[in-house]
Motif scaffolding. Sequence first.
Motif, PDB file in Angstrom:
ATOM      1  N   ILE A 158      -0.989   7.582  15.238  1.00 55.23           N
ATOM      2  CA  ILE A 158      -2.181   7.344  14.421  1.00 55.23           C
ATOM      3  C   ILE A 158      -2.133   5.912  13.892  1.00 55.23           C
ATOM      4  N   PHE A 159      -3.213   5.162  14.118  1.00 48.60           N
ATOM      5  CA  PHE A 159      -3.420   3.874  13.475  1.00 48.60           C
ATOM      6  C   PHE A 159      -4.483   4.059  12.385  1.00 48.60           C
ATOM      7  N   ASP A 160      -4.348   3.343  11.269  1.00 50.06           N
ATOM      8  CA  ASP A 160      -5.412   3.365  10.266  1.00 50.06           C
ATOM      9  C   ASP A 160      -5.925   1.946  10.031  1.00 50.06           C
ATOM     10  N   ASN A 161      -7.007   1.827   9.285  1.00 51.33           N
ATOM     11  CA  ASN A 161      -7.630   0.517   9.099  1.00 51.33           C
ATOM     12  C   ASN A 161      -7.115  -0.234   7.876  1.00 51.33           C
ATOM     13  N   VAL A 162      -6.171   0.351   7.135  1.00 47.40           N
ATOM     14  CA  VAL A 162      -5.551  -0.402   6.041  1.00 47.40           C
ATOM     15  C   VAL A 162      -4.543  -1.383   6.607  1.00 47.40           C
ATOM     16  N   ASP A 163      -3.683  -0.897   7.500  1.00 49.21           N
ATOM     17  CA  ASP A 163      -2.736  -1.769   8.200  1.00 49.21           C
ATOM     18  C   ASP A 163      -2.639  -1.293   9.647  1.00 49.21           C
ATOM     19  N   PRO A 164      -3.574  -1.718  10.500  1.00 53.81           N
ATOM     20  CA  PRO A 164      -3.601  -1.225  11.886  1.00 53.81           C
ATOM     21  C   PRO A 164      -2.436  -1.714  12.741  1.00 53.81           C
ATOM     22  N   SER A 165      -1.570  -2.573  12.187  1.00 54.37           N
ATOM     23  CA  SER A 165      -0.398  -3.012  12.956  1.00 54.37           C
ATOM     24  C   SER A 165       0.705  -1.965  12.951  1.00 54.37           C
ATOM     25  N   VAL A 166       0.578  -0.952  12.112  1.00 54.56           N
ATOM     26  CA  VAL A 166       1.623   0.059  11.976  1.00 54.56           C
ATOM     27  C   VAL A 166       1.281   1.285  12.822  1.00 54.56           C
ATOM     28  N   LYS A 167       2.262   1.747  13.613  1.00 51.58           N
ATOM     29  CA  LYS A 167       2.121   2.978  14.391  1.00 51.58           C
ATOM     30  C   LYS A 167       2.681   4.130  13.563  1.00 51.58           C
TER      31      LYS A 167
ATOM     32  N   THR B 202      -2.930  24.280  16.673  1.00 52.11           N
ATOM     33  CA  THR B 202      -1.861  23.607  15.953  1.00 52.11           C
ATOM     34  C   THR B 202      -2.468  22.581  15.025  1.00 52.11           C
ATOM     35  N   SER B 203      -1.634  21.867  14.349  1.00 53.83           N
ATOM     36  CA  SER B 203      -2.055  20.737  13.532  1.00 53.83           C
ATOM     37  C   SER B 203      -0.992  19.663  13.642  1.00 53.83           C
ATOM     38  N   PHE B 204      -1.398  18.422  13.366  1.00 57.34           N
ATOM     39  CA  PHE B 204      -0.484  17.289  13.402  1.00 57.34           C
ATOM     40  C   PHE B 204      -0.279  16.770  11.994  1.00 57.34           C
ATOM     41  N   SER B 205       0.968  16.553  11.633  1.00 54.22           N
ATOM     42  CA  SER B 205       1.288  16.080  10.295  1.00 54.22           C
ATOM     43  C   SER B 205       2.056  14.776  10.354  1.00 54.22           C
ATOM     44  N   GLY B 206       1.742  13.895   9.396  1.00 56.95           N
ATOM     45  CA  GLY B 206       2.423  12.623   9.291  1.00 56.95           C
ATOM     46  C   GLY B 206       1.916  11.873   8.087  1.00 56.95           C
ATOM     47  N   THR B 207       2.143  10.565   8.018  1.00 55.86           N
ATOM     48  CA  THR B 207       1.701   9.749   6.894  1.00 55.86           C
ATOM     49  C   THR B 207       0.838   8.596   7.375  1.00 55.86           C
ATOM     50  N   VAL B 208      -0.152   8.247   6.551  1.00 55.78           N
ATOM     51  CA  VAL B 208      -1.010   7.086   6.790  1.00 55.78           C
ATOM     52  C   VAL B 208      -1.180   6.355   5.466  1.00 55.78           C
ATOM     53  N   ALA B 209      -1.838   5.203   5.528  1.00 56.20           N
ATOM     54  CA  ALA B 209      -2.052   4.421   4.314  1.00 56.20           C
ATOM     55  C   ALA B 209      -3.094   5.085   3.420  1.00 56.20           C
ATOM     56  N   ALA B 210      -2.806   5.128   2.149  1.00 55.13           N
ATOM     57  CA  ALA B 210      -3.775   5.650   1.183  1.00 55.13           C
ATOM     58  C   ALA B 210      -5.016   4.769   1.180  1.00 55.13           C
ATOM     59  N   GLY B 211      -6.168   5.412   1.106  1.00 58.72           N
ATOM     60  CA  GLY B 211      -7.420   4.679   1.058  1.00 58.72           C
ATOM     61  C   GLY B 211      -7.994   4.302   2.404  1.00 58.72           C
ATOM     62  N   ALA B 212      -7.369   4.718   3.504  1.00 57.87           N
ATOM     63  CA  ALA B 212      -7.897   4.407   4.829  1.00 57.87           C
ATOM     64  C   ALA B 212      -9.222   5.114   5.051  1.00 57.87           C
ATOM     65  N   THR B 213     -10.106   4.468   5.800  1.00 55.41           N
ATOM     66  CA  THR B 213     -11.406   5.063   6.121  1.00 55.41           C
ATOM     67  C   THR B 213     -11.603   5.253   7.621  1.00 55.41           C
ATOM     68  N   LYS B 214     -10.604   4.848   8.433  1.00 53.00           N
ATOM     69  CA  LYS B 214     -10.666   5.049   9.883  1.00 53.00           C
ATOM     70  C   LYS B 214      -9.291   5.502  10.364  1.00 53.00           C
ATOM     71  N   TYR B 215      -9.315   6.452  11.303  1.00 50.99           N
ATOM     72  CA  TYR B 215      -8.073   6.935  11.897  1.00 50.99           C
ATOM     73  C   TYR B 215      -8.256   6.962  13.421  1.00 50.99           C
TER      74      TYR B 215
ATOM     75  N   TYR C  35       0.841  -1.188   0.000  1.00 47.33           N
ATOM     76  CA  TYR C  35       0.000   0.000   0.000  1.00 47.33           C
ATOM     77  C   TYR C  35       0.880   1.243   0.000  1.00 47.33           C
ATOM     78  N   GLU C  36       0.277   2.342  -0.350  1.00 46.76           N
ATOM     79  CA  GLU C  36       0.990   3.602  -0.426  1.00 46.76           C
ATOM     80  C   GLU C  36       0.748   4.412   0.840  1.00 46.76           C
ATOM     81  N   LEU C  37       1.722   5.228   1.175  1.00 47.78           N
ATOM     82  CA  LEU C  37       1.576   6.177   2.275  1.00 47.78           C
ATOM     83  C   LEU C  37       1.314   7.556   1.706  1.00 47.78           C
TER      84      LEU C  37
END
Length: 646
Positions: free
Chosen positions: A70-79, A91-104, A33-35
């Motif tokens: 942040i955990f996502d539902n594409v690969d919830p094993s990844v922190k 403020t805001s928080f910036s980072g990367t998650v899996a493309a196509g995730a529908t839960k954070y 998957y893509e980040l």
Amino acid sequence: MKKLLYIAALLPMLFVQCTKEEIQVEETLKGEYELVNVTFAATFDDEELTKTTLEGGNEIHWKSGDKICIFDNVDPSVKHEFTATVTGDKTSFSGTVAAGATKYFAVYPYSAAVSCDAEDWVNGSTPCAGKLQVEIPEIQEAVEGSFDPFANICMGYTTSTDNALKFRIACSLLKFQVKRDDILEISFSGSKNMSGSLQLNVTSSGGVGTGDGTGTKLKTITVKKSDGTPFVQGRDYYAVVRYRSGSNAYGSFTADLVAEGGLMATKVASSNLEIERAHIKSIGNFDGLTYEKNLYDYYQKGYDLVFGAKTYNKSSYGDAILLASGTALSNASFNKKAKGVYFFESGGSFSNAGELNISTEVIISSTNPSNPATLTFGSSKTWNLNSGSLVMNGIVFNNTNIANDKQSFLMKNASSDFDYLAFFNCKSNNIKKYFLTYNSNSYGYVIKEIVFDHCILGVASNDSPVIINSSSCTRTNDFEKFTFANSILYNTADATTPVLLFNYYPSISDGLTDLTWKMEAILRNNILYNVASNSSNIRTYKFKSISVTGNIVCCPDYEPTSNMKLFTQRISESGHGTLVDASDNIAFAAAGTSSKWIVADDAFTTDIGITKELFSLDTNPLTTADKATQTFVVASTYSSYGPQAL
């Protein structure tokens, strides 16, 4: 109970309106998957924004660099690590998650996050979007006016259609003060799991519930400062705990306090403790408690034990071994490792199962020296000092069974010099012929340093030395230091026979001349009762230096017939060393005594020039001298003399 949101200055959280952010996509291949880069805004649920400070007007701010997971539902094993971009109330928080995730799923702080299950499920009748495994720290930093920012766990949840994270508080706070300025830590415990593994049940609407986690769960929490300094008296402190109420409340709720020096106190709640999520529960100021010393627990908690000039701790010596009353000591008791700390149960009775050979670094203490353990020697059950060192603290020695020509401690079968022999807060009222001496096959070795500090030693009146080093030991120049301080040496009878405290008195024919002497002798703030000697209390060949201050020589029961000396050297050649100090010593003897009380004889006068006599008193400086109970009390007028408080 007042509901109170307790996000404080040291827990930087931003309260902003829910806003949707543009997702900046930067594709990165990770597995299959893509980040993508994502920026989230942060807010708290409106019903939890009733108060935004603890007390005192503390403002809430994020800090640039604060991290959430942040955990996502594409690969919830990844922190996924997200970082706050600016400092301030927004403020805001910036980072990367899996493309196509529908839960954070978000967890603050990042260090508390363990794992995520992003599957939908039903908790009773409540639809849930997933589960989070987090850790409440068992050890929490004590922060004045606030709580450990790494302990307060908050959870946020959103979907792909709403990139604003609504945080909810997952735990509760215990608020307390202390009424002493020496409290180092407070531990809370109860019948229910309080810290460790916690499961956050994330409802589909973003709510949070809790349950037992899948990891190690603990029924305790400890609050202390990482730098080892005490709590500030009268200031508010907080512990982050799992919330519980109703039938799930904490039963047997207990607070255990640790103060400097090993003092411990315990307070047990009179009823079950209930506390709701996002609430503060005040549990008092812990005033009026009774503290008792427990050096074993103190050491095991990681605090330093200081005996004299030396420090012992768990990080250097490992776990201590606690020996129960009634233990028959054997070689296996103390030679289990290269060095070790051992504790006798206070008030307990111990005996030798046979001769003991000390060949390692051994430290032995009663758990509470004010209620000392008693060690009873057998008729020939000597402690043999082979090599290493031995420190004993808070022990009563019972020498009743020892034959008159035997000893309690013996340098026997030595394989090297013995580095250090020290007694702190120890007592004996029945020392016979010898307390410490040498065996003929150990004359080639020495005990480099010997210390008695805050000890009380009663010696039988038969010209009995407390310490005797045989004149056949030709390495007497290698004795480095002898200290007798804040201690009491007394004659168990009212006879006129003197007592030698430290004796090495070789003949001139031993050929011990022109040597570089190492011996430093310190005689400081002692009571020498009915032990005055015209051949001195400490005698050896030569000294490097001597220091004699604050001593009381008291002989009310007989009249010495010649000058009484504290020190004697064997030979009067030049090069005797240095007098560090010989001031503020006082003496008292029976009426009619005309003898002088001096620090040392003519052997010192050539180079050191000791001419000071001890100041002789007309009245007894001791108001009590009860040998049966080993109670010796100095009159207030002379309180700067004799043993000083620890």
